[in-house]
Motif scaffolding. Structure first.
Motif, PDB file in Angstrom:
ATOM      1  N   GLU A 201     -31.858  -5.689   2.031  1.00 20.57           N
ATOM      2  CA  GLU A 201     -31.292  -6.980   1.612  1.00 20.57           C
ATOM      3  C   GLU A 201     -29.889  -7.093   2.181  1.00 20.57           C
ATOM      4  O   GLU A 201     -29.104  -6.145   2.117  1.00 20.57           O
ATOM      5  N   PHE A 217     -33.959  -4.361  -3.574  1.00 24.05           N
ATOM      6  CA  PHE A 217     -34.465  -4.295  -4.946  1.00 24.05           C
ATOM      7  C   PHE A 217     -35.671  -5.203  -5.109  1.00 24.05           C
ATOM      8  O   PHE A 217     -35.724  -6.291  -4.537  1.00 24.05           O
ATOM      9  N   ASN A 218     -36.617  -4.735  -5.892  1.00 23.71           N
ATOM     10  CA  ASN A 218     -37.729  -5.583  -6.319  1.00 23.71           C
ATOM     11  C   ASN A 218     -38.555  -6.125  -5.158  1.00 23.71           C
ATOM     12  O   ASN A 218     -38.869  -7.306  -5.104  1.00 23.71           O
ATOM     13  N   THR A 220     -42.062  -6.129  -3.670  1.00 22.70           N
ATOM     14  CA  THR A 220     -43.443  -5.762  -3.987  1.00 22.70           C
ATOM     15  C   THR A 220     -44.092  -5.175  -2.736  1.00 22.70           C
ATOM     16  O   THR A 220     -43.652  -5.406  -1.606  1.00 22.70           O
ATOM     17  N   GLU A 253     -42.425 -15.726  -2.663  1.00 21.51           N
ATOM     18  CA  GLU A 253     -43.162 -14.600  -2.073  1.00 21.51           C
ATOM     19  C   GLU A 253     -43.406 -14.800  -0.580  1.00 21.51           C
ATOM     20  O   GLU A 253     -44.241 -14.120   0.018  1.00 21.51           O
ATOM     21  N   TYR A 347     -30.533   2.392  -8.352  1.00 18.13           N
ATOM     22  CA  TYR A 347     -29.641   1.241  -8.156  1.00 18.13           C
ATOM     23  C   TYR A 347     -28.413   1.291  -9.076  1.00 18.13           C
ATOM     24  O   TYR A 347     -27.314   0.901  -8.672  1.00 18.13           O
ATOM     25  N   LEU A 379     -29.084  -5.313 -12.369  1.00 18.77           N
ATOM     26  CA  LEU A 379     -30.493  -5.325 -11.961  1.00 18.77           C
ATOM     27  C   LEU A 379     -31.253  -4.172 -12.583  1.00 18.77           C
ATOM     28  O   LEU A 379     -32.346  -4.328 -13.107  1.00 18.77           O
ATOM     29  N   SER A 380     -30.644  -3.005 -12.505  1.00 20.27           N
ATOM     30  CA  SER A 380     -31.379  -1.826 -12.936  1.00 20.27           C
ATOM     31  C   SER A 380     -31.412  -1.732 -14.448  1.00 20.27           C
ATOM     32  O   SER A 380     -32.277  -1.078 -15.019  1.00 20.27           O
TER      33      SER A 380
END
Lengths: 382, 382
Positions: A201, A217-218, A220, A253, A347, A379-380
């Protein structure tokens, strides 16, 4: 083995440092004066460019804006990887968009403009929120322009008046509402083997990359696979050899290609400390015909660019997992002076370390650092 | 910053490569001709040694056998780390033994011999199984001798006849029954902070290190602490600054010092791929006054020396976690040409990877590799 890199900046320098242990000697070409130089000391090596080309096992580039006559000379040797076509695609937004269209790779809705009156059609087809980009960089008077409502069109037209759009067309893109900017970096070798690093990112500020976090992060499994499919389509479509970077917009997505860079990339610098094999190492392996290395991430990494500043405390090295990469240049506005890689187990820990890091840095030069540190922590916790 | 390294071999080269990203420029001194050279290309840099000393922020050594007049010149600058005394201890077994005795650090029972007739006393005091070593290396006629029974004493005496034992005494050690050879490598900075890497296990063949595994298998917390205590005693006792290596014999739960090396050490090369911060990096940090980095091991590592051979398949790079470090030298008997680091998640996987690696190598040059691979696999099955 010898590799000759067109461009004598930090990317060539990092290739040199990664090549040396593998027995690969990297020389660089200063494309302004066509001299062959040492990639670290920049000392001129008393050898003609033609001679250096003859000596090299492979030729490559550290940036896409290499003068075309040099690329053609390099290409004639049969040892230029990636190919001249791939490099030129990276240097020209019209070629890039044509490639994306040909390969059916999703990107921003856009039109190519070769006459100023076509801008009206653009507004009709794409709406009134537009980004106007020169198809090639480095031309006087060119840059990027934004249109946010139709009423600004006359002003935009007059700003563009006088440009030779037949020679250097414009690419007009719909301004996109995206969730975040990510990039996929991977490598393809001469046998067609493709390997891809996890998505990073990227946080920009005033058009420059400031922070990358990898793996993002995150992400999929589906999103990573989508990115890998885009990468593979592009790399295979160009018969690409070497490291290729693809900048992407994430919209829900869906991933849309923003830009292609036919080279090692700033958003892949984290691989120097967060992966078994760095992008520089893998690029050299690909262009010299060595087997590719793993494109894993064995830790969570952040890469922080040091831009236009050199005054900071080296005590930042006391932070565990904090690594400095200094390019040895003199300070200039907007110039990338070096970067800092920070690795962590998760994170939250990465956020803590970035906060600790911010204490050692003149924070006005790092506008994204503290907010990103806090974001990673939150976030974490979520 | 600039660091000047006495010695222009692979250790100086690896310091150069690790220093560059931190903004540390490493130059090397070829101690044979006192020329300043580039640590990688070995090209002569047109600068006098005195000038290079004046320019440097720190001076250090890559080996202990630097001519004493050079060490004295370096020491006078006030910038030599470790100190001349520490370097000379590493170069002289009598000084080394004296230090160990003074600091109460356990080592092999030994005696210093300055007259050939003292050998009889040695046999009486230490038994008939002895190793006889010159106190300093590089003297004609000197080397190492072994006595396995008393009846060999006359032959040994006649072999030693004609040596000037007043100038270069002998150190006579009891031949030890040890379980294995290990080494502890650590670093001490100018503030007295000490950090230590995990113990490595070392496999020798004909007096040369062939394989190191780190962390060594089956090291109890107590044993690691014992090694760290030995390291700290020695480093503090010498007021040592930089990386120090201590070779040890493990006898049951007891560690005895075999040898001290006042420098980065072959048995620490695994840190280039198995630790966050390599021994080269930490050495430069210590001698330049930067904060020390972590001395962790984030994977299990093996280091395999490439000795006296250059013909092998670079396809070994296809093994995940396999890294080549090539020194760029021409082949010579017993010469260290490079090393290979292999990292794995556990000993079994490491054993598998070493077996895979052996397929790519001319195995006659790697006499310890296959047996060590099998041992690692069996250890972890146990």
């Amino acid at each position: 083995m010898q590799v000759l890199v067109y461009g004598a900046g930090q990317l060539a320098q990092m290739m040199y440092l990664e090549g040396c242990p593998m027995g690969i000697e990297v020389h660089a070409v200063d494309v302004k004066n066509e001299q062959v130089v040492h990639p670290v000391s920049k000392q001129v090596i008393e050898i003609s460019l033609a001679h250096a080309i003859a000596n090299a096992d492979a030729l490559t580039v550290e940036f896409e804006h290499v003068p075309e006559h040099l690329l053609e000379q390099a290409s004639r040797s049969g040892k230029l990887f990636p190919s001249i076509d791939a490099v030129l695609i990276g240097a020209d937004r019209v070629r890039e968009k044509r490639l994306l269209t040909r390969l059916g790779v999703k990107n921003c809705a856009h039109q190519v403009v070769t006459h100023i009156d076509q801008l009206d059609e653009c507004v009709e087809a794409l709406g009134e929120r537009l980004i106007v980009k020169a198809s090639r960089d480095g031309y006087d008077g060119y840059g990027q322009w934004r249109l946010t409502e139709k009423s600004e069109l006359p002003a935009l037209k007059s700003a563009l008046q006088g440009l030779d759009l037949q020679t250097v067309p414009l690419v007009v893109e719909q301004m996109l509402e995206f969730d975040r900017e990510v990039s996929i970096i991977g490598v393809r070798d001469k046998q067609g083997v493709v390997r891809v690093y996890p998505l990073a990112e990227n946080l920009h500020h005033k058009g420059q990359l400031h922070v990358s976090v990898a793996p993002a992060f995150n992400i999929t499994e589906a999103l990573q696979q989508q990115a890998e499919a885009i990468f593979t389509t592009l790399a295979e479509g160009m018969e690409y050899i070497g490291v290729l970077a693809v900048e992407l917009f994430q919209c829900g997505e869906q991933l849309l290609v923003n830009e292609i860079a036919p080279r090692v990339h700033n958003s892949g610098h984290w691989t120097l400390s967060g992966s078994d094999v760095s992008q520089f190492n893998n690029h050299l392996r690909a262009v010299t015909g060595l087997p590719l290395g793993r494109c894993n991430s064995h830790r969570i990494s952040a890469m922080i660019n040091i831009i236009a500043c050199s005054a900071f405390s080296s005590d930042l090295l006391s932070i565990p997992g904090c690594h400095l990469y200094w390019y040895g240049k003199t300070v200039r506005e907007k110039r990338k002076m070096g970067h800092i890689n920070v690795t962590a187990e998760n994170y939250a820990e990465l956020g803590d370390k970035l906060l600790a890091l911010s204490e050692y840095l003149p924070i006005e030069y790092f506008p994204k650092l503290v907010s990103e540190a806090k974001r990673l922590k939150s976030l974490s916790a979520a």
